[in-house]
Design a protein around this motif. Structure first.
Motif, short mmCIF file in Angstrom:
data_model
loop_
_atom_site.label_atom_id
_atom_site.label_comp_id
_atom_site.label_asym_id
_atom_site.label_seq_id
_atom_site.Cartn_x
_atom_site.Cartn_y
_atom_site.Cartn_z
N UNK A 33 0.91 -1.28 -0.21
CA UNK A 33 -0.19 0.10 0.11
C UNK A 33 0.77 1.39 0.07
N UNK A 34 0.69 2.06 -1.06
CA UNK A 34 1.55 3.48 -1.18
C UNK A 34 1.25 4.62 -0.18
N UNK A 35 1.12 4.17 1.26
CA UNK A 35 0.66 5.18 2.05
C UNK A 35 1.47 6.84 1.87
N UNK A 36 2.83 6.64 1.54
CA UNK A 36 3.51 8.15 1.28
C UNK A 36 2.86 8.94 0.34
N UNK A 37 2.34 8.35 -0.93
CA UNK A 37 1.79 9.06 -1.86
C UNK A 37 0.52 9.44 -1.69
N UNK A 38 -0.28 8.40 -1.02
CA UNK A 38 -1.66 8.75 -0.46
C UNK A 38 -1.67 10.20 0.48
N UNK A 39 -0.60 10.03 1.38
CA UNK A 39 -0.89 11.16 2.48
C UNK A 39 -0.51 12.40 1.72
N UNK A 40 0.46 12.43 0.84
CA UNK A 40 0.99 13.92 0.46
C UNK A 40 -0.17 14.37 -0.55
N UNK A 41 -0.70 13.38 -1.36
CA UNK A 41 -1.88 13.72 -2.14
C UNK A 41 -3.13 14.44 -1.20
N UNK A 42 -3.61 13.65 -0.35
CA UNK A 42 -4.42 14.13 0.50
C UNK A 42 -4.27 15.36 1.24
N UNK A 43 -3.16 15.45 1.72
CA UNK A 43 -2.54 16.65 2.40
C UNK A 43 -2.74 17.79 1.40
N UNK A 44 -2.44 17.48 -0.02
CA UNK A 44 -2.12 18.73 -0.91
C UNK A 44 -3.70 19.35 -1.28
N UNK A 45 -4.65 17.98 -1.29
CA UNK A 45 -5.94 18.51 -1.61
C UNK A 45 -6.59 19.47 -0.45
N UNK A 46 -6.16 19.25 0.69
CA UNK A 46 -6.76 19.79 1.98
C UNK A 46 -5.95 21.18 1.55
N UNK A 47 -4.85 21.36 1.35
CA UNK A 47 -4.28 22.80 1.24
C UNK A 47 -4.40 23.54 -0.16
N UNK A 48 -4.90 22.89 -1.10
CA UNK A 48 -5.32 23.71 -2.34
C UNK A 48 -6.87 24.24 -2.09
N UNK A 49 -7.63 23.24 -1.43
CA UNK A 49 -8.83 23.73 -1.17
C UNK A 49 -8.90 24.92 -0.16
N UNK A 50 -8.01 24.98 0.76
CA UNK A 50 -7.90 25.97 1.76
C UNK A 50 -7.45 27.09 0.94
N UNK A 51 -6.48 26.94 0.34
CA UNK A 51 -5.69 28.26 -0.41
C UNK A 51 -7.02 29.01 -1.33
N UNK A 52 -7.68 28.05 -2.13
CA UNK A 52 -8.68 28.58 -3.18
C UNK A 52 -9.84 29.15 -2.20
N UNK A 53 -10.23 28.61 -1.09
CA UNK A 53 -11.16 29.30 -0.42
C UNK A 53 -10.81 30.53 0.11
N UNK A 54 -9.57 30.69 0.57
CA UNK A 54 -8.88 32.04 0.90
C UNK A 54 -8.96 33.01 -0.04
#
Length: 124
Positions: A33-54
């Motif tokens: 299971x590729x946990x590192x890629x999953x984690x960075x992609x999910x954190x990146x999704x949260x961050x990009x949503x936050x930035x565009x919300x701002x």
């Protein structure tokens, strides 16, 4: 134009470097299971949503900063090509249930976290 290009380049450097560090710290074997890629992609999704919300709430945020954080940092931090490659490795190792979980968590989790980041930004 050069300012925008430099902003994207600087963000990409730091996003890619951080992804590399996280991937090395949480290294997994091919076919597992590729946990590192999953984690960075999910954190990146949260961050990009936050930035565009701002950005929507605070229209005075400089375009260079938005590009640095989204196209640059998030683009360098997250990785669709590694997601696809690791999915292929799961197929080659006949780990179909892990592949299904990886795809589901990546896509559905990513959409949920982009929306969550966007909503979180409304608090600021």
């Amino acid at each position: 134009m050069l300012r925008f290009l430099l902003a994207v380049g600087v963000g990409s450097f730091f996003g890619g470097a951080l992804r590399y560090l996280i991937s090395n710290a949480l290294k997994t074997d091919a076919g597992h299971f590729p946990l590192p890629t999953l984690l960075v992609n999910l954190v990146g999704c949260l961050l990009i949503g936050f930035v565009y919300g701002l950005v929507i709430k605070h229209t005075t945020i400089p375009r260079e900063l938005v590009l640095l954080l989204t196209t640059g940092f998030c683009g360098g931090f997250t990785t669709f090509s590694t997601f696809a490659n690791e999915g292929l490795l799961l197929i080659e190792h006949h780990n179909y249930w892990l592949l299904f979980a990886y795809i589901l968590l990546s896509i559905v989790g990513g959409l949920i976290l982009v929306a969550s980041g966007y909503q979180l930004a409304r608090l600021f």
